[in-house]
Scaffold this motif. Structure first.
Motif, PDB file in Angstrom:
ATOM      1  N   TRP A 225      86.703 -38.248  32.241  1.00  0.00           N
ATOM      2  CA  TRP A 225      85.754 -38.117  33.338  1.00  0.00           C
ATOM      3  C   TRP A 225      85.810 -36.690  33.873  1.00  0.00           C
ATOM      4  O   TRP A 225      86.878 -36.062  33.841  1.00  0.00           O
ATOM      5  CB  TRP A 225      86.121 -39.086  34.468  1.00  0.00           C
TER       6      TRP A 225
ATOM      7  N   THR B 286      92.601 -38.066  31.636  1.00  0.00           N
ATOM      8  CA  THR B 286      92.218 -36.874  32.394  1.00  0.00           C
ATOM      9  C   THR B 286      90.845 -36.325  31.993  1.00  0.00           C
ATOM     10  O   THR B 286      90.010 -36.030  32.854  1.00  0.00           O
ATOM     11  CB  THR B 286      93.278 -35.770  32.215  1.00  0.00           C
ATOM     12  N   ASP B 287      90.624 -36.172  30.680  1.00  0.00           N
ATOM     13  CA  ASP B 287      89.403 -35.489  30.238  1.00  0.00           C
ATOM     14  C   ASP B 287      88.241 -36.433  29.988  1.00  0.00           C
ATOM     15  O   ASP B 287      87.165 -35.998  29.573  1.00  0.00           O
ATOM     16  CB  ASP B 287      89.705 -34.694  28.960  1.00  0.00           C
TER      17      ASP B 287
ATOM     18  N   TRP C  77      86.933 -37.687  39.419  1.00  0.00           N
ATOM     19  CA  TRP C  77      88.314 -37.952  39.839  1.00  0.00           C
ATOM     20  C   TRP C  77      88.498 -37.602  41.317  1.00  0.00           C
ATOM     21  O   TRP C  77      89.271 -38.236  42.026  1.00  0.00           O
ATOM     22  CB  TRP C  77      89.306 -37.148  38.990  1.00  0.00           C
TER      23      TRP C  77
ATOM     24  N   ALA D 192      86.024 -33.635  36.606  1.00  0.00           N
ATOM     25  CA  ALA D 192      86.918 -33.484  37.762  1.00  0.00           C
ATOM     26  C   ALA D 192      86.277 -34.009  39.037  1.00  0.00           C
ATOM     27  O   ALA D 192      86.976 -34.566  39.894  1.00  0.00           O
ATOM     28  CB  ALA D 192      87.307 -32.014  37.922  1.00  0.00           C
TER      29      ALA D 192
ATOM     30  N   LEU E 173      95.259 -41.159  43.584  1.00  0.00           N
ATOM     31  CA  LEU E 173      95.149 -40.485  42.293  1.00  0.00           C
ATOM     32  C   LEU E 173      96.521 -39.968  41.855  1.00  0.00           C
ATOM     33  O   LEU E 173      96.917 -40.128  40.698  1.00  0.00           O
ATOM     34  CB  LEU E 173      94.158 -39.322  42.409  1.00  0.00           C
TER      35      LEU E 173
ATOM     36  N   THR F  97      99.408 -40.256  38.215  1.00  0.00           N
ATOM     37  CA  THR F  97      99.510 -39.000  37.485  1.00  0.00           C
ATOM     38  C   THR F  97     100.942 -38.782  37.031  1.00  0.00           C
ATOM     39  O   THR F  97     101.886 -39.052  37.771  1.00  0.00           O
ATOM     40  CB  THR F  97      99.084 -37.837  38.403  1.00  0.00           C
TER      41      THR F  97
ATOM     42  N   ASP G 115      95.707 -41.075  27.866  1.00  0.00           N
ATOM     43  CA  ASP G 115      95.494 -39.988  28.822  1.00  0.00           C
ATOM     44  C   ASP G 115      94.011 -39.974  29.200  1.00  0.00           C
ATOM     45  O   ASP G 115      93.146 -39.753  28.356  1.00  0.00           O
ATOM     46  CB  ASP G 115      95.905 -38.672  28.162  1.00  0.00           C
TER      47      ASP G 115
ATOM     48  N   ASP H 104     100.950 -33.862  35.457  1.00  0.00           N
ATOM     49  CA  ASP H 104      99.598 -33.322  35.645  1.00  0.00           C
ATOM     50  C   ASP H 104      98.520 -33.978  34.798  1.00  0.00           C
ATOM     51  O   ASP H 104      97.416 -33.454  34.693  1.00  0.00           O
ATOM     52  CB  ASP H 104      99.569 -31.799  35.390  1.00  0.00           C
ATOM     53  N   ARG H 105      98.816 -35.081  34.168  1.00  0.00           N
ATOM     54  CA  ARG H 105      97.779 -35.801  33.428  1.00  0.00           C
ATOM     55  C   ARG H 105      97.537 -37.136  34.140  1.00  0.00           C
ATOM     56  O   ARG H 105      98.476 -37.763  34.636  1.00  0.00           O
ATOM     57  CB  ARG H 105      98.188 -36.075  31.974  1.00  0.00           C
ATOM     58  N   ILE H 106      96.272 -37.569  34.148  1.00  0.00           N
ATOM     59  CA  ILE H 106      95.924 -38.813  34.842  1.00  0.00           C
ATOM     60  C   ILE H 106      95.930 -39.972  33.848  1.00  0.00           C
ATOM     61  O   ILE H 106      95.310 -39.883  32.782  1.00  0.00           O
ATOM     62  CB  ILE H 106      94.539 -38.696  35.509  1.00  0.00           C
ATOM     63  N   TYR H 107      96.647 -41.030  34.184  1.00  0.00           N
ATOM     64  CA  TYR H 107      96.758 -42.169  33.279  1.00  0.00           C
ATOM     65  C   TYR H 107      96.193 -43.450  33.868  1.00  0.00           C
ATOM     66  O   TYR H 107      96.205 -44.479  33.212  1.00  0.00           O
ATOM     67  CB  TYR H 107      98.232 -42.407  32.915  1.00  0.00           C
TER      68      TYR H 107
END
Lengths: 291, 402
Positions: free
Chosen positions: B112, B109-110, B117, B114, B125, B129, B107, B132-135
């Motif tokens: 980098w 998301t955290d 991103w 916001a 993007l 996703t 995961d 709601d999490r960016i992979y």
């Protein structure tokens, strides 16, 4: 006693291979088919009893692919046998350039199926395809046809591609078989006044039978598992009209990651193949042989 | 001694069969990844540049098959076997839900802020996703685009269409041998993308929040539009076309409109076109997104090195290099803000509102259901309404399965 022990040692590598590559996967499949192993279980196998088999029983789509694959196998192998036999008989006689012809006949068999399939896609293309061009020039078609765009013609196209590719394999085996038949038999029967057809019917065909059995068996097993040609040529389309058992099973395994169910489908297909082999044995394999 | 040697024989066979174990070194850190075929040496150039800046890391890229499905299979095989053969995934957008749901991806998301991103195109993007999490760090903006013959539309005195009905009206005026509209109608993932665009273009939806919209009137309108197109504004063979068949038809001057991906824009720019041929680019009503990017595998032994690679690959310099050397369509907004190339601006305008396909772990099955039914309707085996009802039924069953 000692020599038989030595024989086992010589066989050991082969037995190891068979155990590792044939028996182990089959047993593993059988075990897997009684479990649920997919994304929901995070790929941990959970015992599911016969649930996968129940699901397969009600999966009409699966049975459609089974039926379709059987039709495909019987048609393709039948055509290949007829054409292969004719080609083998022709190549058995000596004529100028026979060596070249024998080599050339093998080319389709050597080429990779997926590359051939790409070629066939373009041959059958409605706008650029050579087939439409030839048929239109010959006055057989008034407007181009999208051969892979109709269920019937797409199925026929896949059969044609398969026949074209694998007939050489049958030719090769049958040609080898023809060469083991002693020429004296033909000379003797000619003296007794046998016609060419009688020679073929009563000498060639019976003596070729064991070879035909092996060749047809081999091709049936391969053909029932057809994947690459269909995968590239039609992707199972249009509307699922060319989807085979192997394609559907592959999708359950690799695309849907539904391993338990995929394994059940595989076990069922293996059973069908075993029945098919038995039927072939009863039809062709039994009876007279060279010995 | 003779007995003993015989006793050893099977072990020797085992040894011979054992795979040769790869030698492992602690330094430099290694990043292994399976890539697409690199004919132009684009990726090699990128990795070389990365090595130059990070001498303590080596990227070991294996060139895989061109088909994304085939590469996905290779990853799935390796990951299921629990092997640690790879650190990074060069992932197509539709792999992400499956891989993330399986717990294979880190995961990001955290890692980098916001703002960082936000420097990527929203469409690209969203394509990486899941829940709601960016992979995935997007490296490529890729979405459905409508290409048109600017010269012919000018001659007809019409503006590029904004809806499918407008498109059909214009396409009907194409004169043989020019076809009106070519797209991808073969039964494969591309058909899903094409149908989804028309479906959304008519205000419908496929799967949203657990709801299936395939048996609604909008869906029927969309499928009827495509069915009517086959044999009228589109050639009959469109039901057998993938990307290349449709591109060649357009490129040879035999189509007014082409639905395809941005790669065609580069090829058309380099190709020798028939005289008078002018290419126009305009947004589709609702383009489908489909781009690639990099993700980190949870099983990676060098996650820190992998993160440094992601930093690098999303830097403007790397993006520039990929674009200049190989025409990789950038996913960074700043690239399009700073360019004077009208073609790039048009491409960005056409793609910025692209929407991803449903982010479901069972996506592949849902897509196969849809492809099969839509293809059956397009080739006249079923009425559109019947095909859609069947697709809706099967999709609901799929979503309900525990």
């Amino acid at each position: 006693m000692k020599s038989s022990r030595a024989a086992w040692w010589f066989l050991a590598p082969l037995l190891c291979l068979v155990a590792v590559f044939a028996i182990y996967p089959l047993v593993r499949m059988l075990v897997l088919s009684f479990t649920t192993q997919n994304l929901e279980t995070q790929f941990a196998p959970v015992f599911a009893g016969a649930a996968n088999y129940q699901r397969a029983w009600h999966d009409s789509h699966f049975w459609e692919t089974v039926l379709r694959t059987l039709v495909f196998t019987v048609t393709a192998v039948g055509l290949e046998l007829l054409l292969g036999l004719a080609a083998a008989l022709a190549l058995h006689h000596s004529f100028v350039g026979r060596g070249l012809a024998r080599t050339a006949a093998l080319v389709p068999w050597v080429l990779p199926s997926s590359a051939l399939a790409l070629g066939w896609i373009w041959i059958f293309n409605d706008q650029f395809g050579v087939l439409n061009d030839l048929l239109q020039r010959g006055g057989l078609l008034s407007s181009p046809v999208a051969w892979l765009g109709h269920p019937g013609s797409a199925f026929a196209a896949v059969i044609l591609a398969d026949v074209w590719k694998t007939t050489p394999f049958l030719t090769l085996l049958l040609l080898a078989g023809l060469q083991t038949i002693p020429t004296e038999l033909y000379a003797a029967s000619a003296l007794d006044g046998a016609s060419r057809w009688q020679q073929f019917r009563h000498i060639t065909l019976p003596l070729l039978r064991p070879v035909i059995f092996v060749a047809v068996l081999f091709r049936t097993l391969q053909s029932f598992g057809i994947f690459d040609l269909v995968y590239v040529m039609t992707g199972g389309g249009p509307g699922g009209a060319t989807e085979t058992v192997a394609l559907y099973t592959y999708r359950n395994f690799m695309r849907y990651l539904d391993f338990g169910y995929g394994a059940a489908l595989l076990v069922i297909s293996s059973g069908i193949l075993a029945l098919l082999t038995a039927a072939l044995w009863l039809l062709v394999g039994r009876g007279r042989s060279l010995s | 001694m003779g007995r003993r040697r015989r006793f050893l024989l099977p072990f020797l066979w085992l040894l011979a069969a054992a795979p040769i174990l790869p030698g492992r070194t602690a330094e430099p850190a290694e990043l292994r990844v399976l890539m697409e075929p690199d004919g132009r040496g684009v990726w090699r150039a990128l990795f070389d540049e990365f090595h130059r800046r990070n001498p303590d890391i080596r990227v070991r890229a294996v060139e895989g098959p061109a088909s994304t499905d085939a590469r996905e299979d290779m990853y799935v095989n390796a990951l299921l076997a629990g092997s640690q053969d790879y650190d990074l995934v060069y992932a197509d957008t539709i792999w992400i839900p499956k891989f993330a749901a399986a717990g294979w991806l880190v995961d990001l998301t955290d890692l980098w802020p916001a703002e960082k991103w936000a420097s990527f195109s929203e469409a690209a993007l969203a394509g990486g996703t899941y829940k709601d999490r960016i992979y995935r760090v997007p490296t490529q903006l890729n979405a459905g685009i409508l290409y048109y013959r600017k010269d012919l539309l000018d001659r007809l005195g019409v503006a590029p269409p904004r809806t499918y009905d407008e498109l059909a009206d214009i396409a009907r005026r194409a004169e043989a041998p020019v076809n009106g509209f070519v797209w991808q109608g073969k039964q494969y993932e591309g058909l899903t993308c094409n149908f989804l665009e028309v479906l959304r273009g008519y205000g419908g939806f496929w799967i949203e929040g657990g709801e299936v919209g395939l048996d609604r009137p909008e869906a029927e309108k969309a499928l009827e539009f495509l069915c009517r197109a086959v044999g009228t504004i589109s050639p009959k063979g469109v039901t057998t076309y993938a990307e290349e068949e449709s591109r060649l038809l357009f490129q040879s001057g035999r189509a007014l409109f082409l639905r395809n991906w941005p790669y065609v824009s580069n090829l058309l720019a380099e190709a020798e076109l028939p005289p008078g041929f002018e290419v126009g680019i305009t947004p589709l009503p609702a383009p489908t997104f489909g781009g690639a990017g990099f993700a980190i595998l949870s099983s990676s032994r060098s996650p820190e090195a992998a993160l440094r690679f992601l930093e690098f690959v999303s830097s403007p310099e790397a993006v520039r290099l990929l674009y200049d050397r190989g025409g990789v369509q950038p996913a960074l907004k700043s690239f399009y803000e700073n360019t004077d190339d009208p073609r790039q601006r048009a491409l960005y305008a056409a793609m910025q509102n692209a929407a991803p396909r449903p982010a479901l772990p069972q996506y592949a099955r849902a897509s196969d259901i849809l492809q099969r039914q839509v293809s059956a309707a397009l080739t006249g085996q079923k009425a559109p309404r019947e095909a859609l009802r069947q697709a809706a039924l099967e999709t609901r069953q799929l979503l309900a399965r525990p």
